[in-house]
Motif scaffolding. Structure first.
Motif, short mmCIF file in Angstrom:
data_model
loop_
_atom_site.label_atom_id
_atom_site.label_comp_id
_atom_site.label_asym_id
_atom_site.label_seq_id
_atom_site.Cartn_x
_atom_site.Cartn_y
_atom_site.Cartn_z
N UNK A 139 3.99 -1.56 63.30
CA UNK A 139 4.80 -2.54 62.59
C UNK A 139 4.49 -3.97 63.03
N UNK A 140 4.09 -4.12 64.28
CA UNK A 140 3.74 -5.46 64.77
C UNK A 140 2.48 -5.97 64.08
N UNK A 141 1.46 -5.13 64.03
CA UNK A 141 0.22 -5.54 63.36
C UNK A 141 0.46 -5.81 61.88
N UNK A 142 1.28 -4.99 61.26
CA UNK A 142 1.55 -5.14 59.83
C UNK A 142 2.38 -6.38 59.52
N UNK A 143 3.16 -6.86 60.51
CA UNK A 143 4.03 -8.01 60.28
C UNK A 143 3.27 -9.33 60.23
N UNK A 144 2.10 -9.38 60.84
CA UNK A 144 1.33 -10.62 60.90
C UNK A 144 0.99 -11.10 59.49
N UNK A 145 1.31 -12.34 59.15
CA UNK A 145 1.00 -12.84 57.79
C UNK A 145 -0.48 -12.75 57.44
N UNK A 146 -1.35 -12.96 58.41
CA UNK A 146 -2.79 -12.86 58.14
C UNK A 146 -3.17 -11.41 57.88
N UNK A 147 -2.60 -10.49 58.65
CA UNK A 147 -2.88 -9.06 58.45
C UNK A 147 -2.52 -8.63 57.04
N UNK A 148 -1.41 -9.14 56.52
CA UNK A 148 -0.93 -8.72 55.21
C UNK A 148 -1.92 -9.03 54.09
N UNK A 149 -2.73 -10.04 54.28
CA UNK A 149 -3.71 -10.41 53.25
C UNK A 149 -5.11 -9.88 53.55
N UNK A 150 -5.23 -9.05 54.57
CA UNK A 150 -6.55 -8.59 55.00
C UNK A 150 -7.07 -7.43 54.19
N UNK A 151 -6.19 -6.58 53.68
CA UNK A 151 -6.64 -5.51 52.81
C UNK A 151 -6.81 -4.15 53.45
N UNK A 152 -6.37 -3.97 54.70
CA UNK A 152 -6.50 -2.63 55.29
C UNK A 152 -5.59 -1.67 54.54
N UNK A 153 -6.15 -0.49 54.21
CA UNK A 153 -5.39 0.50 53.46
C UNK A 153 -4.46 1.29 54.38
N UNK A 154 -3.29 1.70 53.88
CA UNK A 154 -2.35 2.48 54.70
C UNK A 154 -2.96 3.76 55.24
N UNK A 181 -23.31 -10.16 68.29
CA UNK A 181 -22.57 -10.16 67.02
C UNK A 181 -21.53 -9.05 67.05
N UNK A 182 -20.29 -9.39 66.78
CA UNK A 182 -19.19 -8.44 66.78
C UNK A 182 -19.02 -7.86 65.38
N UNK A 183 -18.96 -6.54 65.29
CA UNK A 183 -18.84 -5.87 64.00
C UNK A 183 -17.52 -5.11 63.90
N UNK A 184 -16.84 -5.28 62.76
CA UNK A 184 -15.62 -4.54 62.49
C UNK A 184 -15.67 -3.97 61.09
N UNK A 185 -14.66 -3.20 60.71
CA UNK A 185 -14.63 -2.62 59.37
C UNK A 185 -14.58 -3.68 58.28
N UNK A 186 -15.26 -3.40 57.18
CA UNK A 186 -15.23 -4.26 56.00
C UNK A 186 -14.07 -3.79 55.12
N UNK A 187 -12.94 -4.45 55.26
CA UNK A 187 -11.74 -4.03 54.52
C UNK A 187 -11.71 -4.67 53.13
N UNK A 188 -11.21 -3.95 52.11
CA UNK A 188 -10.70 -2.58 52.15
C UNK A 188 -11.76 -1.51 51.83
N UNK A 189 -13.02 -1.92 51.70
CA UNK A 189 -14.08 -0.97 51.32
C UNK A 189 -14.34 0.08 52.39
N UNK A 190 -14.09 -0.27 53.63
CA UNK A 190 -14.46 0.60 54.74
C UNK A 190 -13.92 2.02 54.58
N UNK A 191 -12.62 2.14 54.26
CA UNK A 191 -12.01 3.46 54.28
C UNK A 191 -12.66 4.39 53.25
N UNK A 192 -12.97 3.89 52.08
CA UNK A 192 -13.62 4.73 51.08
C UNK A 192 -14.99 5.21 51.52
N UNK A 193 -15.70 4.37 52.25
CA UNK A 193 -17.02 4.75 52.76
C UNK A 193 -16.90 5.77 53.88
#
Length: 217
Positions: free
Chosen positions: A189-204, A37-49
């Motif tokens: 800027x490349x990661x941020x340009x992806x349309x899917x990335x834009x709706x993912x919720x990662x905080x700046x 099982x692959x685990x990644x950050x739970x965005x956008x909650x991850x950063x606050x935690x």
């Protein structure tokens, strides 16, 4: 235990399931693994935690890696699983191969991994090698073939990430360290340009943290 139940448990500690597969003998997974099982950050909650954790606040090196080990252990131990981390090595676990085996990640036009829900913001903090064989969802569908504008292909101002070429790390670093690289230091800027990335919720703030780490600051 189901994959959905594991995802719910992971989100309580700031992580999320970002893919899973049943490994074969060719996948270089721990011998006991029936499900990886692959685990990644739970965005956008991850950063606050993470940003209020003892690891982030104690001033010691590698806070995110140390936090990841603690958070992942809380999931692995009750299931009799083994936690594997991308930064432990050498030898290093083949996380890029595992990601693509999970049927939720693919190679993007610029060579970075792209995820069906995280886009180019996909990252992995750990993998769980479980002795249980969990039922898996149907394979996801790559967002790239139906992406009409393909903004990732031209988003890098110096062409360090572009179709048909390897990632030009020196050029990327030079841009980030220059006066003109302020926007890059806030997040690729490349990661941020992806349309899917834009709706993912990662905080700046999180993106800026990773860029500072990339520059060794």
């Amino acid at each position: 235990m189901t994959l959905d139940a594991l995802d719910a448990s992971a989100r309580k500690v700031g992580l999320a399931v970002r893919g899973a597969f049943h490994p074969s003998s060719e996948d270089d997974a721990p011998e006991s693994a029936q499900t990886l099982v692959m685990l990644g950050p739970d965005e956008p909650r991850f950063w606050g935690i993470f940003s209020t954790s003892s690891e982030y606040l104690d001033g010691r090196p590698h806070p995110l890696d140390r936090w990841s080990k603690r958070a992942t252990a809380s999931l692995a131990v009750p299931l009799g699983g083994t936690a594997v981390f991308p930064y432990d090595g050498p030898p290093y676990a083949p996380f890029l191969n595992w990601a693509q085996r999970s049927s939720a990640c693919w190679s993007s036009p610029v060579g970075l991994l792209v995820h069906d829900t995280a886009g180019l913001f996909i990252s992995f903090r750990a993998a769980l090698a479980l002795p249980q064989r969990l039922d898996l969802p149907a394979p996801a569908i790559s967002p790239c073939p139906t992406c009409e504008d393909r903004p990732c292909e031209s988003a890098c101002p110096v062409g360090a990430l572009a179709p048909g070429k390897d990632y030009d790390v020196p050029t990327c670093v030079a841009r980030m360290q220059s006066i003109d690289g302020a926007a890059c230091r806030e997040g690729c800027l490349v990661r941020r340009a992806c349309p899917v990335s834009k709706s993912f919720g990662r905080l700046p703030e999180q993106s800026a943290f990773h860029m500072r780490a990339f520059l060794g600051e």
